[in-house]
Scaffold this motif. Structure first.
Motif, PDB file in Angstrom:
ATOM      1  N   GLY A 129       0.838  -1.193   0.000  1.00  0.00           N
ATOM      2  CA  GLY A 129       0.000   0.000   0.000  1.00  0.00           C
ATOM      3  C   GLY A 129       0.873   1.243   0.000  1.00  0.00           C
ATOM      4  O   GLY A 129       1.756   1.381   0.845  1.00  0.00           O
ATOM      5  N   MET A 130       0.651   2.142  -0.953  1.00  0.00           N
ATOM      6  CA  MET A 130       1.436   3.373  -1.029  1.00  0.00           C
ATOM      7  C   MET A 130       0.608   4.530  -0.491  1.00  0.00           C
ATOM      8  O   MET A 130      -0.534   4.751  -0.919  1.00  0.00           O
ATOM      9  CB  MET A 130       1.870   3.659  -2.469  1.00  0.00           C
ATOM     10  CG  MET A 130       2.749   4.894  -2.597  1.00  0.00           C
ATOM     11  SD  MET A 130       3.347   5.164  -4.280  1.00  0.00           S
ATOM     12  CE  MET A 130       4.515   3.817  -4.402  1.00  0.00           C
ATOM     13  N   VAL A 131       1.188   5.279   0.441  1.00  0.00           N
ATOM     14  CA  VAL A 131       0.488   6.397   1.062  1.00  0.00           C
ATOM     15  C   VAL A 131       1.347   7.650   0.959  1.00  0.00           C
ATOM     16  O   VAL A 131       2.566   7.584   0.821  1.00  0.00           O
ATOM     17  CB  VAL A 131       0.161   6.098   2.543  1.00  0.00           C
ATOM     18  CG1 VAL A 131      -0.755   4.897   2.666  1.00  0.00           C
ATOM     19  CG2 VAL A 131       1.436   5.872   3.348  1.00  0.00           C
ATOM     20  N   GLY A 132       0.691   8.793   1.039  1.00  0.00           N
ATOM     21  CA  GLY A 132       1.383  10.078   0.959  1.00  0.00           C
ATOM     22  C   GLY A 132       0.392  11.172   0.608  1.00  0.00           C
ATOM     23  O   GLY A 132      -0.759  10.904   0.240  1.00  0.00           O
ATOM     24  N   ARG A 133       0.833  12.411   0.696  1.00  0.00           N
ATOM     25  CA  ARG A 133      -0.032  13.561   0.453  1.00  0.00           C
ATOM     26  C   ARG A 133      -0.502  13.614  -1.001  1.00  0.00           C
ATOM     27  O   ARG A 133       0.160  13.112  -1.917  1.00  0.00           O
ATOM     28  CB  ARG A 133       0.703  14.854   0.794  1.00  0.00           C
ATOM     29  CG  ARG A 133       0.944  15.060   2.293  1.00  0.00           C
ATOM     30  CD  ARG A 133      -0.376  15.346   3.009  1.00  0.00           C
ATOM     31  NE  ARG A 133      -0.188  15.597   4.422  1.00  0.00           N
ATOM     32  CZ  ARG A 133       0.068  16.804   4.944  1.00  0.00           C
ATOM     33  NH1 ARG A 133       0.208  17.857   4.170  1.00  0.00           N
ATOM     34  NH2 ARG A 133       0.193  16.963   6.252  1.00  0.00           N
ATOM     35  N   ASN A 134      -1.641  14.288  -1.217  1.00  0.00           N
ATOM     36  CA  ASN A 134      -2.128  14.542  -2.569  1.00  0.00           C
ATOM     37  C   ASN A 134      -1.115  15.373  -3.348  1.00  0.00           C
ATOM     38  O   ASN A 134      -0.553  16.335  -2.832  1.00  0.00           O
ATOM     39  CB  ASN A 134      -3.461  15.306  -2.528  1.00  0.00           C
ATOM     40  CG  ASN A 134      -4.635  14.429  -2.148  1.00  0.00           C
ATOM     41  OD1 ASN A 134      -5.502  14.827  -1.398  1.00  0.00           O
ATOM     42  ND2 ASN A 134      -4.668  13.208  -2.658  1.00  0.00           N
ATOM     43  N   GLY A 135      -0.876  14.976  -4.615  1.00  0.00           N
ATOM     44  CA  GLY A 135       0.000  15.748  -5.475  1.00  0.00           C
ATOM     45  C   GLY A 135       1.474  15.473  -5.295  1.00  0.00           C
ATOM     46  O   GLY A 135       2.303  16.134  -5.925  1.00  0.00           O
ATOM     47  N   ILE A 136       1.834  14.498  -4.454  1.00  0.00           N
ATOM     48  CA  ILE A 136       3.252  14.248  -4.187  1.00  0.00           C
ATOM     49  C   ILE A 136       3.880  13.375  -5.273  1.00  0.00           C
ATOM     50  O   ILE A 136       5.093  13.317  -5.399  1.00  0.00           O
ATOM     51  CB  ILE A 136       3.416  13.591  -2.797  1.00  0.00           C
ATOM     52  CG1 ILE A 136       4.835  13.825  -2.261  1.00  0.00           C
ATOM     53  CG2 ILE A 136       3.079  12.121  -2.839  1.00  0.00           C
ATOM     54  CD1 ILE A 136       5.004  13.429  -0.816  1.00  0.00           C
ATOM     55  N   GLY A 137       3.050  12.676  -6.078  1.00  0.00           N
ATOM     56  CA  GLY A 137       3.578  11.906  -7.190  1.00  0.00           C
ATOM     57  C   GLY A 137       3.266  10.424  -7.172  1.00  0.00           C
ATOM     58  O   GLY A 137       3.835   9.660  -7.958  1.00  0.00           O
TER      59      GLY A 137
END
Length: 662
Positions: free
Chosen positions: A214-222
């Motif tokens: 599962g890949m997580v991170g902020r919107n727009g980070i790529g």
């Protein structure tokens, strides 16, 4: 002559070498012949090029032996031998200080063993490099002149994603020989840029076969850009691994849902299309000499279709759609009536982008159970915590232009990451305190002869300390809806409303009673296709009830966030231009301020809407809705594309909104 000697060595070793490459290597040897001190220096300069020319015919030992022969040939050059004889033996002591002063005013280049010399050895053709740089500069100037904005217009920053990665030569050779059967995905030392913005630098990505990432991170980070580059082949992986890329949303058309799923199996689809073409040619052209070739190709196609069990594909697709809530009737409908948002086939690697978007709870539970039985590799981008807790075996955290891997589900990731960041910050703070204490001691006793040894010891210890960095805290997400004027009740009301579409006799809603006033917080839940969106359209007045009455306050302004809000955005405009076109007559600062309330700031507001991530597009849609200063918010699945932090910020913003909403 040494050139003739090196020439003959290279021609003897590589008789079929390309002429330009031969001249380039010969130029490197000739220009730097006096600088090469050992065969290793020659190997470092031209070894890679010789390996490429040799291929599999010569190994590393053979190339190094060839470099030794080239060194002997170069050392036998009279010019090199004369240069070695120029070294002088000092006959008397000299003062280095006065010598350096005399050299300061010399205009000619001076060579001395006592002066620090720059490393003049260069294995790059400077003339070719300068020529290439001048060519790139002229192209850039021409591009800049063509891209100059028209006076009075708003500039749109158009961006394109690019990737650079390090290639493992060993794996490349295995791939060419067809001996690479490794099912793991390993992309090493790669960079991704989007225009002039760097998304990833020096990143490594390892996907172990059979695990669910599962890949997580902020919107727009790529995150979506990374998935797109893996699936499109811009980031190279082994050829024997197939990739299925499931987008966030699929545009509906006249293709029926079942066929849309079957079309995802590109290999099966291509074989069927080729079969149709061959049969069409054979039927229309009559008997010909090429019939035997066509018949042989048909036999190969049928064998491949049998090998991949193509005849069982419709049944598998029907089971998948049934699990996602598609009845047999819905499976035969065009996707423009019922959007298929999740396509699955048995591929070796599945790249899934927010697969739970627009799925009801039953479909999500079925999907979670289905993916847990998946035998191959899954890489999924999702902001659904429960989904990641149930499905993921590993979490990839995308932040600060790097990807960090954590074992376990999302809950385990949060705990581990929190402890890791606390430990990192404690280490950094402790190091800063030690540095400050040591520096204070150094400053205090810097000129004390008795403490000179201690000061030197402290300085050496400071130099040996590792370079620790403080924890980079991501900026907090804040969303703000403007509070409108108060309206006296009743604000909005449905009295015994029933509804059915004119083209169908099926009753969607029957005798619905609903009332909302100031401060109402109403949540509508139900299965997909049960009529939730239809009810919302009745509330906002887009649909007229078949029976019953809709009451609304005469001054009521409704802000409607649609389930497919992306369809209402103009992809060719920037966010700033979109607001200016939809709400003309306001100053640019007003549009900037409105977009800033929803996290669309700086150059992001000047990018084309098409280049924004799904979550950023949602923020633009929120900003456009808030421009109306609505009394009533109607939100149809507003969290679909938002990251975890933005979902929490949306909840806070809705709690602070002082009127009412759905």
């Amino acid at each position: 002559m040494a050139v003739t000697a090196t020439n003959s060595i290279l021609v003897s070793a590589f008789p079929s070498m390309d002429v330009e490459l031969f001249n380039y290597i010969e130029g490197i040897l000739d220009d730097n012949k006096s600088e090469f001190e050992s065969s290793d220096h020659i190997y470092e300069a031209i070894g890679d090029m010789l390996h490429e020319v040799a291929g599999d015919s010569k190994d590393e030992k053979d190339i190094k032996e060839l470099c030794s022969q080239l060194l002997k040939a170069l050392k036998s050059d009279p010019e090199v031998q004369n240069k070695c004889k120029e070294n002088k033996i000092l006959s008397a002591p000299i003062c280095l200080g006065s010598l350096a002063e005399n050299f300061e005013n010399e205009t000619e280049e001076v060579t001395s063993i006592w002066l620090k010399q720059r490393d003049t050895a260069s294995f790059v053709d400077q003339r070719k490099l300068e020529k290439a740089e001048a060519k790139l500069k002229s192209k850039q100037e021409k591009r800049d002149s063509n891209d100059k904005p028209i006076p009075g217009s708003i500039a749109i920053i158009s961006k394109e994603a690019t990737a650079v990665q390090a290639i493992n030569k060993r794996e490349t050779k295995m791939e060419q020989k067809g001996s690479n059967k490794n099912m793991d995905i390993k992309i090493e030392n790669f960079d991704i840029s989007f225009g002039d913005k760097t998304l990833l630098t020096g990143a490594d990505l390892t996907l172990v076969y059979g695990r669910r990432f599962g890949m997580v991170g902020r919107n727009g980070i790529g995150k979506s850009t990374l998935l797109r580059m893996i699936s499109s082949g811009q980031l190279k992986i082994s050829n024997h691994i197939s990739v299925l890329h499931v987008e966030q949303e699929v545009v509906g058309n006249d293709t029926i849902a079942l066929d849309s799923v079957l079309e995802c199996d590109e290999k099966r689809q291509n074989l069927i299309e080729e079969e149709k073409k061959i049969l069409h040619l054979m039927n229309n052209n009559g008997p010909s000499s090429e019939d035997s070739q066509s018949s042989n190709r048909l036999q190969d196609i049928y064998a491949e279709l049998q090998q991949i069990e193509a005849d069982k594909a419709p049944a598998r697709a029907s089971v998948i759609l049934a699990g996602l809530g598609f009845s047999p009737e819905m499976q035969r409908k065009a996707t423009r009536f019922d959007r298929v948002v999740f396509f699955l086939q048995l591929f070796l690697l599945a790249c899934l982008k927010k697969p739970t978007n627009m799925l009801d709870m039953k479909a999500i539970i079925w999907l979670e159970n289905y993916l847990q039985t998946w035998e191959s590799t899954i890489l999924v981008v999702s902001h659904d915590r429960r989904f990641l807790d149930t499905v993921a075996t590993d979490i990839l955290h995308f932040h600060s232009q790097h990807i960090e891997s954590y074992r376990g589900n999302y809950e385990s990731f949060v705990k581990t990451m929190t402890e890791k960041l606390k430990h990192q910050q404690r280490e950094y703070d402790a190091q800063q305190q030690y540095k400050a204490h040591a520096q204070e001691f150094i400053d205090k006793f810097r000129y004390n002869a008795k403490r000179a040894s201690l000061v030197q010891s402290k300085l050496k210890m400071l130099e040996k300390l590792p370079d620790l960095k403080p924890v980079e805290k991501e900026a907090a997400v804040v969303l703000r809806f403007p509070n409108p004027e108060f309206l006296q009740p009743p604000v909005l009301q449905l009295d015994e409303v029933s509804f059915s579409y004119p083209s169908s006799d099926k009753l969607i809603l029957n005798f619905v009673n609903l009332s909302a006033n100031m401060g109402s917080r109403i949540c509508i839940v139900g299965d997909n296709g049960s009529g939730k969106t239809t009810l919302l359209k009745l509330l906002i007045g887009d649909l007229e009830p078949s029976k019953g009455i809709r009451h609304s306050h005469r001054n009521l302004v409704i802000g409607y966030f649609t389930q497919h809000h992306v369809d209402q955005l103009d992809m060719n405009l920037s966010s700033l231009e979109f607001l200016a076109k939809r709400f003309p007559g306001k100053p640019s600062e007003e549009y900037r301020r409105q977009l800033g309330c929803f996290g669309v700031t700086g150059d992001l507001a000047l990018q084309s809407v098409a280049s924004l991530s799904g979550g950023q597009k949602s923020r633009v849609a929120f900003a456009a809705m808030a421009m109306l200063h609505p009394h009533f918010l109607v939100l149809d699945e507003p969290t679909n594309h938002l990251d975890v932090e933005t979902v929490e910020a949306l909840g806070v913003a809705l709690q602070n909104f002082s009127v009412c909403g759905f």
